[in-house]
Structure formats: structure tokens, C-alpha cells
Scaffold this motif. Structure first.
Motif, short mmCIF file in Angstrom:
data_model
loop_
_atom_site.label_atom_id
_atom_site.label_comp_id
_atom_site.label_asym_id
_atom_site.label_seq_id
_atom_site.Cartn_x
_atom_site.Cartn_y
_atom_site.Cartn_z
N SER A 157 -8.24 -4.97 13.48
CA SER A 157 -8.77 -3.92 12.66
C SER A 157 -7.97 -2.80 12.26
O SER A 157 -7.77 -2.10 10.98
N LEU A 158 -7.29 -2.06 13.45
CA LEU A 158 -6.18 -1.12 13.16
C LEU A 158 -5.11 -1.73 12.31
O LEU A 158 -4.68 -0.85 11.47
N ALA A 159 -4.65 -2.69 12.72
CA ALA A 159 -3.44 -3.22 11.82
C ALA A 159 -3.89 -3.28 10.23
O ALA A 159 -3.40 -2.95 9.48
N ALA A 160 -5.13 -3.87 10.16
CA ALA A 160 -5.53 -3.90 8.93
C ALA A 160 -5.69 -2.57 8.00
O ALA A 160 -5.38 -2.64 6.83
N LEU A 161 -6.34 -1.68 8.77
CA LEU A 161 -6.37 -0.34 8.29
C LEU A 161 -5.03 0.37 7.98
O LEU A 161 -4.84 0.72 6.94
N TRP A 162 -4.01 0.15 8.89
CA TRP A 162 -2.68 0.76 8.87
C TRP A 162 -2.02 0.16 7.54
O TRP A 162 -1.35 0.85 6.63
N LEU A 163 -2.28 -1.21 7.31
CA LEU A 163 -1.51 -1.95 6.15
C LEU A 163 -2.20 -1.56 5.04
O LEU A 163 -1.53 -1.31 3.73
N GLY A 164 -3.65 -1.07 4.83
CA GLY A 164 -4.09 -0.91 3.61
C GLY A 164 -3.81 0.56 3.32
O GLY A 164 -3.64 0.91 2.12
N THR A 165 -3.56 1.71 4.38
CA THR A 165 -3.22 3.09 4.06
C THR A 165 -1.54 2.95 3.33
O THR A 165 -1.29 3.56 2.50
N ARG A 166 -0.80 1.91 4.02
CA ARG A 166 0.44 1.89 3.51
C ARG A 166 0.54 1.39 2.04
O ARG A 166 1.28 1.83 1.14
N ALA A 167 -0.35 0.55 1.61
CA ALA A 167 -0.21 -0.23 0.45
C ALA A 167 -0.83 0.96 -0.63
O ALA A 167 -0.40 1.03 -1.74
N ALA A 168 -1.76 1.77 -0.01
CA ALA A 168 -2.34 2.84 -1.11
C ALA A 168 -1.20 3.93 -1.27
O ALA A 168 -1.29 4.44 -2.31
N VAL A 169 -0.69 4.23 -0.19
CA VAL A 169 0.53 5.14 -0.31
C VAL A 169 1.70 4.75 -1.33
O VAL A 169 2.01 5.37 -2.27
N THR A 170 1.92 3.47 -1.13
CA THR A 170 3.11 2.84 -2.32
C THR A 170 2.47 2.91 -3.55
O THR A 170 3.25 3.12 -4.58
N ALA A 171 1.29 2.52 -3.60
CA ALA A 171 0.62 2.32 -4.90
C ALA A 171 0.57 3.78 -5.72
O ALA A 171 0.77 3.67 -6.96
N SER A 172 0.22 4.87 -4.93
CA SER A 172 -0.22 6.02 -5.60
C SER A 172 1.26 6.98 -5.88
O SER A 172 1.32 7.93 -6.82
N THR A 173 2.41 6.36 -4.97
CA THR A 173 3.78 7.26 -5.45
C THR A 173 4.57 6.61 -6.31
O THR A 173 5.54 7.03 -6.69
N THR A 174 4.21 5.59 -6.80
CA THR A 174 5.08 4.64 -8.22
C THR A 174 4.45 5.36 -9.47
O THR A 174 3.67 4.75 -9.83
N ARG A 175 5.12 6.17 -9.75
CA ARG A 175 4.86 6.73 -11.24
C ARG A 175 6.05 6.83 -12.04
O ARG A 175 7.15 6.59 -11.55
N PRO A 176 5.77 6.53 -13.23
CA PRO A 176 6.87 6.28 -14.24
C PRO A 176 7.75 7.52 -14.35
O PRO A 176 6.93 8.59 -14.37
N VAL A 177 9.18 7.44 -14.09
CA VAL A 177 9.82 8.48 -14.12
C VAL A 177 10.83 8.59 -15.51
O VAL A 177 11.68 9.43 -15.64
N GLU A 178 10.21 8.00 -16.37
CA GLU A 178 11.39 7.75 -17.87
C GLU A 178 11.11 8.99 -18.48
O GLU A 178 9.77 9.41 -18.58
N GLY A 179 12.13 9.79 -18.85
CA GLY A 179 11.93 10.71 -19.80
C GLY A 179 11.57 12.17 -18.97
O GLY A 179 11.48 13.11 -19.56
N LEU A 180 11.58 12.37 -17.69
CA LEU A 180 11.45 13.23 -16.79
C LEU A 180 12.52 13.93 -16.61
O LEU A 180 13.53 13.46 -16.26
N PRO A 181 12.77 15.46 -16.36
CA PRO A 181 13.93 16.25 -16.02
C PRO A 181 14.29 15.80 -15.01
O PRO A 181 13.37 15.44 -13.78
N ARG A 182 15.70 15.60 -14.42
CA ARG A 182 16.20 15.48 -13.09
C ARG A 182 17.23 16.28 -12.74
O ARG A 182 17.86 16.79 -13.58
#
Length: 144
Positions: free
Chosen positions: A64-89
Motif C-alpha cells: 500500500s505504501l509503495a502504491a501511494l508513493w508511486l501515485g504521488t510521484r506520478a501526480a507530481v510529474t504530471a503537474s510539473t510538465t507545463r508547456p514552456v514555448e514562448g516563455l521568457p528564459r
């Protein structure tokens, strides 16, 4: 000595080895009687020892803990992938900090919010940055 009832119901003093006592079954245990199941057809239920139950609970908790840890890792990865085209750098120079870059991007607003947005946008786990790294800045900076 043991007192045993004979087939006639008379108590006798002792019995011969292998002799039958009153109430002994006359049929083998594997022969079925009408309406009854034999031991071979209906095995006893599986019983766990105390140690077995503890091991089972620990195993379920780990899975159960392994499943929760993998689920949170997947949620963080999904939420941090935002399009960066056209943004100032900005390319990080020697001595730059994420706070200084956020202050220059915000101006008079709160740089703490911008630091968090820059970290989320670029997938940074902490505010440490290295020279030569290209960082994307958020377009809509709060406080501007």
C-alpha cells in the motif's frame, strides 16, 4: 487402569490393543454417508498462525505504501510538465540565486511566490541552481 465400556455396556478393566470401543465408527473415514461430505472433498479451512498474520499485515502495508508513493510521484510529474514555448528564459550566471532572479522578474511584488512558480515550471526539487542552466520564467507574474 482405564475403565472402558464394552459393546454390551459392561465396564471392563482394561482393553486389548487394537480392540474396538463403544461408539467407534465401523466404516473407513473416506467413505461418504448420504448427505455428508468426506474429509477429502471438504478440506479444513486455511488457518494462519499469529506470525503468519503479522507477516501478511506487514506485506499489505508495504504494498500500500509503495502504491501511494508511486501515485504521488506520478501526480507530481504530471503537474510539473507545463508547456514552456514562448516563455521568457534566463541563463543562470555565476553567483546568481533563484531569489535574485525572482526579484528581477517581479519588481515590487512578492518574490517568494515567483520562486515557487519558477521551481514548478522548471521541475526543480530545491532552490539550488547551477551556472549555465536555462530557467524558464512565468509569463504572468503576480504583483506586476
Amino acid at each position: 487402569m482405564e475403565t472402558v465400556l464394552s459393546r454390551q455396556g459392561n465396564p471392563s478393566k482394561g482393553s486389548l490393543p487394537g480392540s474396538r470401543r463403544w461408539g467407534d465408527a465401523e466404516r473407513p473415514s473416506h467413505v461418504a454417508v448420504e448427505g455428508r461430505r468426506t474429509e477429502r472433498e471438504n478440506p479444513p479451512p486455511l488457518r494462519l498462525t499469529r506470525r503468519g498474520r503479522i507477516v501478511l499485515v506487514i506485506l499489505i502495508a508495504i504494498v500500500s505504501l509503495a502504491a501511494l508513493w508511486l501515485g504521488t510521484r506520478a501526480a507530481v510529474t504530471a503537474s510539473t510538465t507545463r508547456p514552456v514555448e514562448g516563455l521568457p528564459r534566463v541563463t543562470v550566471q555565476e553567483g546568481d540565486t533563484l531569489w535574485e532572479i525572482a526579484v528581477s522578474a517581479v519588481g515590487a511584488g512578492d518574490p517568494g511566490v515567483v520562486v515557487r512558480e519558477i521551481m514548478d515550471l522548471n521541475g526543480l526539487p530545491d532552490p539550488l541552481i547551477r551556472p549555465g542552466t536555462t530557467l524558464y520564467l512565468p509569463r504572468d507574474v503576480p504583483g506586476q
